[in-house]
Design an enzyme around this catalytic site. Sequence first.
Site, PDB file in Angstrom:
ATOM      1  N   GLU A  28      68.775 -46.380  -6.432  1.00  0.00           N
ATOM      2  CA  GLU A  28      67.816 -45.488  -7.102  1.00  0.00           C
ATOM      3  C   GLU A  28      68.362 -44.068  -7.234  1.00  0.00           C
ATOM      4  O   GLU A  28      67.615 -43.091  -7.142  1.00  0.00           O
ATOM      5  CB  GLU A  28      66.482 -45.462  -6.347  1.00  0.00           C
ATOM      6  N   TRP A  35      74.255 -56.008  -8.223  1.00  0.00           N
ATOM      7  CA  TRP A  35      73.418 -55.412  -7.171  1.00  0.00           C
ATOM      8  C   TRP A  35      71.935 -55.457  -7.533  1.00  0.00           C
ATOM      9  O   TRP A  35      71.218 -54.487  -7.323  1.00  0.00           O
ATOM     10  CB  TRP A  35      73.822 -53.952  -6.892  1.00  0.00           C
ATOM     11  N   THR A  39      68.279 -56.400  -7.044  1.00  0.00           N
ATOM     12  CA  THR A  39      67.291 -56.841  -6.047  1.00  0.00           C
ATOM     13  C   THR A  39      66.382 -57.905  -6.672  1.00  0.00           C
ATOM     14  O   THR A  39      65.933 -57.750  -7.808  1.00  0.00           O
ATOM     15  CB  THR A  39      66.447 -55.632  -5.584  1.00  0.00           C
ATOM     16  N   SER A  50      76.168 -45.012 -11.087  1.00  0.00           N
ATOM     17  CA  SER A  50      75.503 -43.723 -11.259  1.00  0.00           C
ATOM     18  C   SER A  50      75.417 -43.323 -12.724  1.00  0.00           C
ATOM     19  O   SER A  50      74.558 -42.529 -13.108  1.00  0.00           O
ATOM     20  CB  SER A  50      76.268 -42.632 -10.489  1.00  0.00           C
TER      21      SER A  50
HETATM   22  P1  TGC Z   1      70.615 -37.953 -19.909  1.00  0.00           P
HETATM   23  O1  TGC Z   1      71.469 -37.675 -21.126  1.00  0.00           O
HETATM   24  O2  TGC Z   1      70.235 -36.840 -18.992  1.00  0.00           O
HETATM   25  O3  TGC Z   1      69.251 -38.671 -20.369  1.00  0.00           O
HETATM   26  C1  TGC Z   1      69.237 -39.783 -21.247  1.00  0.00           C
HETATM   27  C2  TGC Z   1      67.794 -39.962 -21.704  1.00  0.00           C
HETATM   28  O4  TGC Z   1      66.959 -40.234 -20.568  1.00  0.00           O
HETATM   29  C3  TGC Z   1      65.990 -39.172 -20.369  1.00  0.00           C
HETATM   30  N1  TGC Z   1      65.889 -38.961 -18.934  1.00  0.00           N
HETATM   31  C4  TGC Z   1      64.818 -39.337 -18.219  1.00  0.00           C
HETATM   32  N2  TGC Z   1      63.659 -39.890 -18.600  1.00  0.00           N
HETATM   33  C5  TGC Z   1      62.764 -40.161 -17.643  1.00  0.00           C
HETATM   34  N3  TGC Z   1      62.997 -39.903 -16.348  1.00  0.00           N
HETATM   35  C6  TGC Z   1      64.155 -39.356 -15.916  1.00  0.00           C
HETATM   36  N4  TGC Z   1      64.360 -39.148 -14.621  1.00  0.00           N
HETATM   37  C7  TGC Z   1      65.135 -39.046 -16.881  1.00  0.00           C
HETATM   38  N5  TGC Z   1      66.388 -38.519 -16.829  1.00  0.00           N
HETATM   39  C8  TGC Z   1      66.828 -38.471 -18.087  1.00  0.00           C
HETATM   40  C9  TGC Z   1      66.547 -37.999 -21.144  1.00  0.00           C
HETATM   41  O5  TGC Z   1      65.503 -37.136 -21.534  1.00  0.00           O
HETATM   42  C10 TGC Z   1      67.172 -38.706 -22.323  1.00  0.00           C
HETATM   43  O6  TGC Z   1      66.118 -39.131 -23.181  1.00  0.00           O
HETATM   44  P2  TGC Z   1      66.294 -39.276 -24.794  1.00  0.00           P
HETATM   45  O7  TGC Z   1      64.939 -39.644 -25.283  1.00  0.00           O
HETATM   46  O8  TGC Z   1      66.780 -37.934 -25.259  1.00  0.00           O
HETATM   47  O9  TGC Z   1      67.308 -40.343 -25.011  1.00  0.00           O
HETATM   48  O10 TGC Z   1      71.316 -39.108 -19.106  1.00  0.00           O
HETATM   49  P3  TGC Z   1      72.706 -39.115 -18.349  1.00  0.00           P
HETATM   50  O11 TGC Z   1      73.519 -40.211 -18.957  1.00  0.00           O
HETATM   51  O12 TGC Z   1      73.312 -37.731 -18.320  1.00  0.00           O
HETATM   52  O13 TGC Z   1      72.299 -39.562 -16.884  1.00  0.00           O
HETATM   53  C11 TGC Z   1      71.497 -38.775 -16.069  1.00  0.00           C
HETATM   54  C12 TGC Z   1      71.452 -39.359 -14.629  1.00  0.00           C
HETATM   55  C13 TGC Z   1      72.818 -39.329 -13.997  1.00  0.00           C
HETATM   56  C14 TGC Z   1      70.498 -38.511 -13.829  1.00  0.00           C
HETATM   57  C15 TGC Z   1      70.936 -40.795 -14.668  1.00  0.00           C
HETATM   58  O14 TGC Z   1      71.704 -41.601 -15.410  1.00  0.00           O
HETATM   59  C16 TGC Z   1      70.712 -41.387 -13.303  1.00  0.00           C
HETATM   60  O15 TGC Z   1      69.634 -41.263 -12.783  1.00  0.00           O
HETATM   61  N6  TGC Z   1      71.737 -42.096 -12.688  1.00  0.00           N
HETATM   62  C17 TGC Z   1      71.501 -42.853 -11.459  1.00  0.00           C
HETATM   63  C18 TGC Z   1      71.350 -44.322 -11.771  1.00  0.00           C
HETATM   64  C19 TGC Z   1      70.356 -44.995 -10.899  1.00  0.00           C
HETATM   65  O16 TGC Z   1      69.545 -44.400 -10.195  1.00  0.00           O
HETATM   66  N7  TGC Z   1      70.325 -46.323 -10.934  1.00  0.00           N
HETATM   67  C20 TGC Z   1      69.332 -47.074 -10.228  1.00  0.00           C
HETATM   68  C21 TGC Z   1      69.329 -48.518 -10.639  1.00  0.00           C
HETATM   69  S1  TGC Z   1      67.872 -49.421 -10.146  1.00  0.00           S
HETATM   70  C22 TGC Z   1      67.955 -49.523  -8.479  1.00  0.00           C
HETATM   71  O17 TGC Z   1      68.782 -48.978  -7.833  1.00  0.00           O
HETATM   72  C23 TGC Z   1      66.896 -50.340  -7.817  1.00  0.00           C
HETATM   73  S2  TGC Z   1      67.082 -50.398  -6.100  1.00  0.00           S
HETATM   74  C24 TGC Z   1      65.811 -51.325  -5.559  1.00  0.00           C
HETATM   75  C25 TGC Z   1      64.604 -50.535  -5.110  1.00  0.00           C
HETATM   76  O18 TGC Z   1      64.153 -49.609  -5.842  1.00  0.00           O
HETATM   77  O19 TGC Z   1      64.075 -50.778  -4.048  1.00  0.00           O
HETATM   78  P1  FAD Z   2      79.059 -45.187  -7.993  1.00  0.00           P
HETATM   79  O1  FAD Z   2      78.231 -44.693  -9.124  1.00  0.00           O
HETATM   80  O2  FAD Z   2      80.375 -45.815  -8.309  1.00  0.00           O
HETATM   81  O3  FAD Z   2      79.298 -43.987  -6.981  1.00  0.00           O
HETATM   82  C1  FAD Z   2      80.278 -44.007  -5.942  1.00  0.00           C
HETATM   83  C2  FAD Z   2      80.267 -42.637  -5.261  1.00  0.00           C
HETATM   84  O4  FAD Z   2      80.603 -41.637  -6.221  1.00  0.00           O
HETATM   85  C3  FAD Z   2      78.892 -42.267  -4.724  1.00  0.00           C
HETATM   86  O5  FAD Z   2      79.022 -41.576  -3.511  1.00  0.00           O
HETATM   87  C4  FAD Z   2      78.342 -41.343  -5.808  1.00  0.00           C
HETATM   88  O6  FAD Z   2      77.374 -40.418  -5.300  1.00  0.00           O
HETATM   89  C5  FAD Z   2      79.605 -40.638  -6.271  1.00  0.00           C
HETATM   90  N1  FAD Z   2      79.454 -40.122  -7.637  1.00  0.00           N
HETATM   91  C6  FAD Z   2      79.198 -40.822  -8.775  1.00  0.00           C
HETATM   92  N2  FAD Z   2      79.106 -39.993  -9.837  1.00  0.00           N
HETATM   93  C7  FAD Z   2      79.288 -38.741  -9.345  1.00  0.00           C
HETATM   94  C8  FAD Z   2      79.287 -37.438  -9.938  1.00  0.00           C
HETATM   95  N3  FAD Z   2      79.036 -37.249 -11.248  1.00  0.00           N
HETATM   96  N4  FAD Z   2      79.504 -36.358  -9.145  1.00  0.00           N
HETATM   97  C9  FAD Z   2      79.727 -36.518  -7.807  1.00  0.00           C
HETATM   98  N5  FAD Z   2      79.743 -37.731  -7.195  1.00  0.00           N
HETATM   99  C10 FAD Z   2      79.530 -38.807  -7.961  1.00  0.00           C
HETATM  100  N6  FAD Z   2      70.643 -51.569  -9.399  1.00  0.00           N
HETATM  101  C11 FAD Z   2      69.797 -52.090 -10.338  1.00  0.00           C
HETATM  102  O7  FAD Z   2      69.971 -51.850 -11.523  1.00  0.00           O
HETATM  103  N7  FAD Z   2      68.765 -52.876  -9.953  1.00  0.00           N
HETATM  104  C12 FAD Z   2      68.500 -53.197  -8.669  1.00  0.00           C
HETATM  105  O8  FAD Z   2      67.533 -53.917  -8.375  1.00  0.00           O
HETATM  106  C13 FAD Z   2      69.394 -52.669  -7.659  1.00  0.00           C
HETATM  107  N8  FAD Z   2      69.209 -53.020  -6.348  1.00  0.00           N
HETATM  108  C14 FAD Z   2      70.130 -52.599  -5.416  1.00  0.00           C
HETATM  109  C15 FAD Z   2      70.033 -53.082  -4.106  1.00  0.00           C
HETATM  110  C16 FAD Z   2      70.982 -52.699  -3.155  1.00  0.00           C
HETATM  111  C17 FAD Z   2      70.888 -53.236  -1.768  1.00  0.00           C
HETATM  112  C18 FAD Z   2      72.019 -51.794  -3.508  1.00  0.00           C
HETATM  113  C19 FAD Z   2      73.019 -51.353  -2.487  1.00  0.00           C
HETATM  114  C20 FAD Z   2      72.116 -51.332  -4.802  1.00  0.00           C
HETATM  115  C21 FAD Z   2      71.189 -51.751  -5.787  1.00  0.00           C
HETATM  116  N9  FAD Z   2      71.315 -51.341  -7.128  1.00  0.00           N
HETATM  117  C22 FAD Z   2      70.454 -51.853  -8.075  1.00  0.00           C
HETATM  118  C23 FAD Z   2      72.460 -50.548  -7.547  1.00  0.00           C
HETATM  119  C24 FAD Z   2      72.323 -49.070  -7.238  1.00  0.00           C
HETATM  120  O9  FAD Z   2      71.395 -48.459  -8.086  1.00  0.00           O
HETATM  121  C25 FAD Z   2      73.725 -48.441  -7.386  1.00  0.00           C
HETATM  122  O10 FAD Z   2      74.475 -48.895  -6.281  1.00  0.00           O
HETATM  123  C26 FAD Z   2      73.689 -46.927  -7.417  1.00  0.00           C
HETATM  124  O11 FAD Z   2      73.080 -46.471  -8.615  1.00  0.00           O
HETATM  125  C27 FAD Z   2      75.092 -46.309  -7.278  1.00  0.00           C
HETATM  126  O12 FAD Z   2      76.006 -46.915  -8.131  1.00  0.00           O
HETATM  127  P2  FAD Z   2      77.421 -47.465  -7.554  1.00  0.00           P
HETATM  128  O13 FAD Z   2      77.127 -48.268  -6.327  1.00  0.00           O
HETATM  129  O14 FAD Z   2      78.111 -48.123  -8.666  1.00  0.00           O
HETATM  130  O15 FAD Z   2      78.191 -46.190  -7.081  1.00  0.00           O
END
Ligand code: TGC
Ligand code: FAD
Length: 386
Positions: A365, A164, A166, A140
Site C-alpha cells: 500500500e 504479490w 493478496t 512503487s
Molecule cells: P500521478 O501522475 O501522481 O497520478 C496519476 C493519476 O492518479 C491521480 N492520483 C490519485 N488519485 C487518487 N488518490 C491518490 N492517492 C492519487 N495519487 C495520484 C492523479 O491525480 C492522476 O490522475 P489523472 O486523472 O490526472 O490521471 O502518478 P505517479 O505515476 O506519479 O505515481 C504517484 C505515486 C508514486 C504516489 C503512486 O503511484 C503510488 O501510490 N505508488 C505506490 C503503489 C502502491 O501503493 N501500490 C499498492 C498496491 S495494492 C497493495 O499493496 C495491497 S496490500 C494488501 C492490503 O491492503 O492489505
Molecule cells: P519497489 O517499488 O521495487 O521498491 C524497492 C525499494 O525502493 C523500496 O524500499 C522503495 O521504497 C524504494 N523506492 C522505490 N521507488 C523509490 C523512489 N522514487 N524514491 C526512493 N525510493 C524508492 N500489490 C497489489 O497490487 N495487490 C495486493 O493485493 C498486494 N498485496 C501484497 C501483499 C504482501 C504481503 C506484500 C509484501 C505486497 C503486496 N502487494 C500487493 C505489493 C505491494 O504493493 C508492493 O510490494 C509495494 O507497492 C512496493 O513495490 P515493490 O515491492 O515492487 O518494491
Amino acid sequence: MTTPLDFLSVDHALADEERDIRDTVRAFVGEHVLPEVGDWFDQGRIPRELVRELGKLGVLGMHLQGYGCAGTSATAYGLACLELEAGDSGIRSLVSVQGSLAMYGIHRWGSEEQKQEWLPRMAAGEAVGCFGLTEPDSGSDPGSMRTNARRDGADWVLNGRKMWITNGSLADVAIVWARTDEGVRGFLVPQGTKGFTTNDIHKKLSLRASITSELVLDDVRLPSSAILPEATSLRGPLSCLNEARYGIIWGAAGAARACLEAAIDYSKTRVQFGKPIGGFQLQQQKLATMALEVNRATVLALHLGRLKDAGKLRPEQVSMGKLGNVNSALEVARTARQILGANGITLEYPVIRHMNNLESVVTYEGTADVHSLVIGAALTGIDAFR
Ligand code: TGC
Ligand code: FAD
C-alpha cells in the site's frame, strides 16, 4: 483510573454505535481469530470459512452504501480494522482487500450490473475479491505496468502478470488493472476464465496467515461488460489505495496495542534479579514509550477518521497517517519483542508474529519511502518521485 491500553481515553471520544461495533469486532477476534491465528501463521494458511464469518459479522465493505453493505461511518470501519489487526495483520488485509480495494473499486468505478452481480455476495463473504496492480517489475511505480488489454471486436484480450496479490488464489473475481490505448483500465476477471491462472507465493516469513499469489493472464478474453466503465487512468486504482491505506492507519494501531498488551502482561509476571522485570526503570521507560506510540497512533487514526467522515480527508494526510502509524507500530513490536526476551521469538506469544507482519504492512500500500515522497511533494510542491 488509567486504562493501560487506552491511556488517553479515546473511548470517550467515540459514539455509542462506534463503541458497539468496536466491541463486537473485538469479541469476534477473541473468539474466532486469537485462539487459532498462531497456528494459521505457523502453517501459512487462512481458512476460507473465515471469509463467511467475517461476512456475517458485517465488516466486508462495511463503509460502503447499498448492495448489502452496512453503510457505517469511516470511523466505525477504522475501529473494526484496529480490532482485526490486533488479531493479525493478515485478517485485516483480507478485509481491506475485499472491502477497500475490490468492493470499493466496483462500487466507485463499476457499472450497475457489476455492482448488482458482485457486491451483495462479496459483502456476505460468499464471493472473494482480489486487486491486481503490482507486477514483478512494477511496484512503487504502477504507471510502468506492462499488463495490457487490447480490443478485439467486442471483446478485450488481456496479457501480463500481477505479483504479490493478496487473496489471489482465494478470489472468485480479480480486479486487474491493465494498460490500454485508452489509458489504465480495470477489468473484472472471474476465477476459471480461460487463460487466467494463479500461483501462490510460498516461503514468506511475514503475513503468513494470508494468501499471496501471482496472477498470470495469457490471452484472457473478456466481454466488454468486464471493464470498469468509469475508471480511465491511474486515478482509478490509486483512489482504491486511499481507502485501504486509511484502514491500515487504524490497523497498525491495533497491532501495536496487541504488542503493548503482551509486553505489559509479561513484564508484570517475569521475575529476574528477585523482582518482576516491569519494576526496572529501563523496562518502564520502554513501556511508557510504547504506550505513547500506541495512544498517539490511535488519536491520529481517530482524527483522520473524523476528517474522512466529514469528506475532508486528503490523500497526503492518508500518507502521513500510514507512514507514521506503521513506523510506530514496528517500533512498538520490536521493543515488545525485546521485553519478552527469548519467549519473544516464539509463536506462543503474538509479538514476533505482529513484528514480522508489519514488515509487509510497511511495504505494501505504498512503502514508507513513497509516503514520505507524497508528503514531501505536498510540503514543497516539488515531485521527487522521478
Ligand atoms: P500521478 O501522475 O501522481 O497520478 C496519476 C493519476 O492518479 C491521480 N492520483 C490519485 N488519485 C487518487 N488518490 C491518490 N492517492 C492519487 N495519487 C495520484 C492523479 O491525480 C492522476 O490522475 P489523472 O486523472 O490526472 O490521471 O502518478 P505517479 O505515476 O506519479 O505515481 C504517484 C505515486 C508514486 C504516489 C503512486 O503511484 C503510488 O501510490 N505508488 C505506490 C503503489 C502502491 O501503493 N501500490 C499498492 C498496491 S495494492 C497493495 O499493496 C495491497 S496490500 C494488501 C492490503 O491492503 O492489505
Ligand atoms: P519497489 O517499488 O521495487 O521498491 C524497492 C525499494 O525502493 C523500496 O524500499 C522503495 O521504497 C524504494 N523506492 C522505490 N521507488 C523509490 C523512489 N522514487 N524514491 C526512493 N525510493 C524508492 N500489490 C497489489 O497490487 N495487490 C495486493 O493485493 C498486494 N498485496 C501484497 C501483499 C504482501 C504481503 C506484500 C509484501 C505486497 C503486496 N502487494 C500487493 C505489493 C505491494 O504493493 C508492493 O510490494 C509495494 O507497492 C512496493 O513495490 P515493490 O515491492 O515492487 O518494491
